[in-house]
Write a protein that holds these residues in place. Structure first.
Motif, short mmCIF file in Angstrom:
data_model
loop_
_atom_site.label_atom_id
_atom_site.label_comp_id
_atom_site.label_asym_id
_atom_site.label_seq_id
_atom_site.Cartn_x
_atom_site.Cartn_y
_atom_site.Cartn_z
N SER A 158 -3.00 2.75 -6.57
CA SER A 158 -3.21 1.80 -5.46
C SER A 158 -2.16 2.09 -4.39
O SER A 158 -1.34 1.24 -4.04
CB SER A 158 -3.11 0.36 -5.96
N LYS A 159 -2.17 3.30 -3.87
CA LYS A 159 -1.11 3.76 -2.98
C LYS A 159 -0.99 2.94 -1.71
O LYS A 159 0.11 2.72 -1.21
CB LYS A 159 -1.33 5.24 -2.65
N LEU A 160 -2.11 2.47 -1.19
CA LEU A 160 -2.06 1.67 0.03
C LEU A 160 -1.33 0.37 -0.20
O LEU A 160 -0.57 -0.10 0.65
CB LEU A 160 -3.49 1.40 0.52
N LEU A 161 -1.52 -0.20 -1.37
CA LEU A 161 -0.84 -1.44 -1.75
C LEU A 161 0.67 -1.25 -1.71
O LEU A 161 1.41 -2.11 -1.22
CB LEU A 161 -1.28 -1.87 -3.15
N PHE A 162 1.15 -0.13 -2.21
CA PHE A 162 2.59 0.10 -2.30
C PHE A 162 3.17 0.74 -1.03
O PHE A 162 4.39 0.77 -0.86
CB PHE A 162 2.91 0.97 -3.51
N SER A 163 2.32 1.22 -0.16
CA SER A 163 2.83 1.84 1.07
C SER A 163 3.05 0.81 2.16
O SER A 163 3.73 1.06 3.13
CB SER A 163 1.85 2.90 1.58
N THR A 164 2.47 -0.39 2.01
CA THR A 164 2.72 -1.48 2.94
C THR A 164 3.78 -2.38 2.33
O THR A 164 4.18 -2.22 1.19
CB THR A 164 1.45 -2.31 3.17
N ASN A 165 4.21 -3.37 3.06
CA ASN A 165 5.13 -4.36 2.52
C ASN A 165 4.38 -5.65 2.23
O ASN A 165 4.91 -6.74 2.39
CB ASN A 165 6.30 -4.62 3.47
N ASN A 166 3.12 -5.52 1.83
CA ASN A 166 2.30 -6.69 1.59
C ASN A 166 1.82 -6.76 0.16
O ASN A 166 0.78 -7.35 -0.12
CB ASN A 166 1.08 -6.68 2.52
N LEU A 167 2.56 -6.16 -0.75
CA LEU A 167 2.14 -6.14 -2.13
C LEU A 167 1.83 -7.53 -2.65
O LEU A 167 0.85 -7.78 -3.32
CB LEU A 167 3.22 -5.50 -3.00
N SER A 177 1.46 3.40 -12.21
CA SER A 177 1.47 4.86 -12.15
C SER A 177 0.66 5.37 -10.95
O SER A 177 -0.17 4.66 -10.39
CB SER A 177 0.89 5.43 -13.44
N HIS A 178 0.95 6.63 -10.58
CA HIS A 178 0.16 7.32 -9.57
C HIS A 178 0.16 6.59 -8.23
O HIS A 178 -0.89 6.38 -7.61
CB HIS A 178 -1.28 7.50 -10.07
N ASN A 179 1.35 6.19 -7.77
CA ASN A 179 1.46 5.45 -6.50
C ASN A 179 2.48 6.03 -5.53
O ASN A 179 2.85 5.36 -4.56
CB ASN A 179 1.82 3.99 -6.81
N ASP A 180 2.94 7.27 -5.78
CA ASP A 180 3.93 7.92 -4.91
C ASP A 180 5.22 7.11 -4.80
O ASP A 180 5.87 7.10 -3.75
CB ASP A 180 3.35 8.16 -3.51
N LEU A 181 5.61 6.44 -5.86
CA LEU A 181 6.83 5.62 -5.85
C LEU A 181 8.05 6.48 -6.15
O LEU A 181 8.02 7.34 -7.03
CB LEU A 181 6.73 4.51 -6.91
N ASP A 182 9.14 6.22 -5.43
CA ASP A 182 10.42 6.84 -5.78
C ASP A 182 11.45 5.77 -6.15
O ASP A 182 12.62 6.06 -6.37
CB ASP A 182 10.95 7.71 -4.65
N GLY A 200 -6.91 2.13 -9.35
CA GLY A 200 -7.86 2.96 -8.62
C GLY A 200 -8.55 2.26 -7.48
O GLY A 200 -9.54 2.77 -6.96
N CYS A 201 -8.07 1.10 -7.07
CA CYS A 201 -8.65 0.39 -5.92
C CYS A 201 -7.89 0.84 -4.67
O CYS A 201 -6.89 0.22 -4.27
CB CYS A 201 -8.57 -1.12 -6.13
N GLY A 202 -8.36 1.92 -4.08
CA GLY A 202 -7.62 2.57 -2.99
C GLY A 202 -7.49 1.76 -1.73
O GLY A 202 -6.65 2.06 -0.89
N ASN A 203 -8.32 0.72 -1.55
CA ASN A 203 -8.26 -0.12 -0.35
C ASN A 203 -7.40 -1.36 -0.54
O ASN A 203 -7.22 -2.15 0.39
CB ASN A 203 -9.66 -0.55 0.08
N LEU A 204 -6.88 -1.55 -1.75
CA LEU A 204 -6.13 -2.77 -2.05
C LEU A 204 -4.83 -2.82 -1.23
O LEU A 204 -4.02 -1.90 -1.29
CB LEU A 204 -5.81 -2.83 -3.55
N LYS A 205 -4.65 -3.92 -0.49
CA LYS A 205 -3.48 -4.06 0.37
C LYS A 205 -2.54 -5.18 -0.05
O LYS A 205 -1.35 -5.12 0.25
CB LYS A 205 -3.92 -4.32 1.82
N CYS A 206 -3.07 -6.21 -0.70
CA CYS A 206 -2.19 -7.32 -1.06
C CYS A 206 -2.71 -8.06 -2.28
O CYS A 206 -3.91 -8.02 -2.58
CB CYS A 206 -1.99 -8.28 0.11
#
Length: 357
Positions: A187-196, A225-230, A162-168
């Motif tokens: 943590s969708k922002l984390l998984f939407s970048t390539n900086n996990l 869970s809940h990260n828009d992953l496919d 639930g840390c929505g600002n987490l990027k890396c």
């Protein structure tokens, strides 16, 4: 164990003796100075519950009125940081954004819950808590897990969902040989970048030698869970010793092939996705005990006779299953099958079964 709740305010000395009894190795002069922080702060109050068990003191702060006029956030009084005998501390949902530097005095802490606050960074004082085993940091506004995380050398469980600002996440997290459970849900922002994963010179998904093969073997439980992953991020496919994986509430339309790399899996949650077919090939999921496929769109089931042979629980609730094939009945260890809220069953395939005596 005994449990009792106390309220401390600036108006009265009531319950001050409780704090005095909890504080060790502090002189009378220092105590007066610490209590002045409470007495001199208009409207100061906080309520805490003390669970006193043998060798395991737990404190939960349920109410705090100690606003920082400069930031508008609330702060833990320094006096509280002198209770060095605490083993478990729960200070969630208090609008905290910082911790006093004296927080590092709580060196006996093994369990800390800082969820649902306003932290933009993980406070530096936490990295002095070398006995910490469990850290809950859910629903804050941090944007990174820093390299200093490696100082928590006994950390077993880290929850930062639930840390929505987490990027890396710095690679040092995965060098902790004690880390067994990791929650990176919501943590969708984390998984939407390539900086996990943050490396010194490279970014997530690129090959790197900063992690040794042995570093991948420690993690046992992963929640993404809940990260828009496919798909399952390739970095995580290296953790082949995973025993529990939660990829629920994503956008998978089939059971991802990468899952079969986790041959030690015992619990798998793929619920609330968009999977239409439940097809398991030969010799897969040989150690799986619990499989949750509820709230998908499954219409077809096909399970090889050599797969899922240790499974005890299969949840297929809320799908679109109308035909129940004999494959399900070939799961010899199955104890619980859930099929609620499906399309009405029109056919159950015949299956001849002889019980060994």
């Amino acid at each position: 164990c005994t449990s009792k709740t106390y309220t401390i305010t600036y108006r009265t000395n009531k319950n001050y003796e409780v704090l005095q009894n909890l504080i060790q190795n502090t002189s009378g002069k220092d105590l007066i100075r610490l209590f002045d922080e409470i007495r001199n702060k208009l409207n100061f109050s906080y309520t805490f519950t003390l669970d006193n068990c043998i060798n395991n003191k737990e404190i939960t702060i349920s109410h705090l009125n100690n606003k920082d006029a400069r930031t508008g956030y609330y702060i833990i009084p320094r006096l509280f940081c002198e209770i060095t005998c605490i083993k478990r501390l729960i200070i969630s949902s208090l609008r905290l954004a910082t911790l006093p530097i004296e927080f590092r005095n709580l060196t006996e802490l093994k369990y800390l819950d800082l969820s649902n606050n306003e932290f933009e960074i993980i406070p530096e004082s936490l990295f002095s808590l070398t006995k910490l085993k469990v850290l809950h940091f859910n629903n804050n506004i941090i944007n990174a897990i820093p390299s200093e995380i490696i100082k928590l050398r006994r950390l077993n469980t880290l929850c930062i969902g639930g840390c929505g600002n987490l990027k890396c996440v710095n690679i040092n997290l995965f060098k902790l040989k004690t880390l067994r459970e990791l929650n990176l849900s919501e943590s969708k922002l984390l998984f939407s970048t390539n900086n996990l994963v943050e490396y010194p010179t490279t970014t997530f998904e690129k090959n790197d030698n900063n992690l040794l093969i042995e570093d991948y073997k420690y993690l046992k439980s992963l929640i993404i869970s809940h990260n828009d992953l496919d798909r399952i991020p390739s970095f995580f496919t290296n953790f082949i010793n995973l025993e529990e994986l939660d990829i629920s509430q994503n956008t998978f339309n089939k059971i991802p092939e990468e899952i079969h790399l986790f041959s030690s899996l015992k619990i798998l949650n793929i619920s609330k996705n968009y999977i239409t077919e439940f097809i398991i090939g030969n010799d897969l999921f040989s150690n799986l005990l619990i499989l949750d496929l509820s709230y998908n769109e499954i219409t077809k089931i096909s399970i090889s006779t050599s797969s899922l042979q240790k499974s005890e629980t299969l949840n297929l609730n809320s799908n679109e299953i109308s035909i129940l094939t004999k494959d399900v009945f070939q799961l010899n260890q199955l104890k619980k099958l859930s099929l609620n809220s499906n399309t009405p069953l029109t056919e159950i395939e015949k299956y001849s079964y002889t019980r060994e005596i």
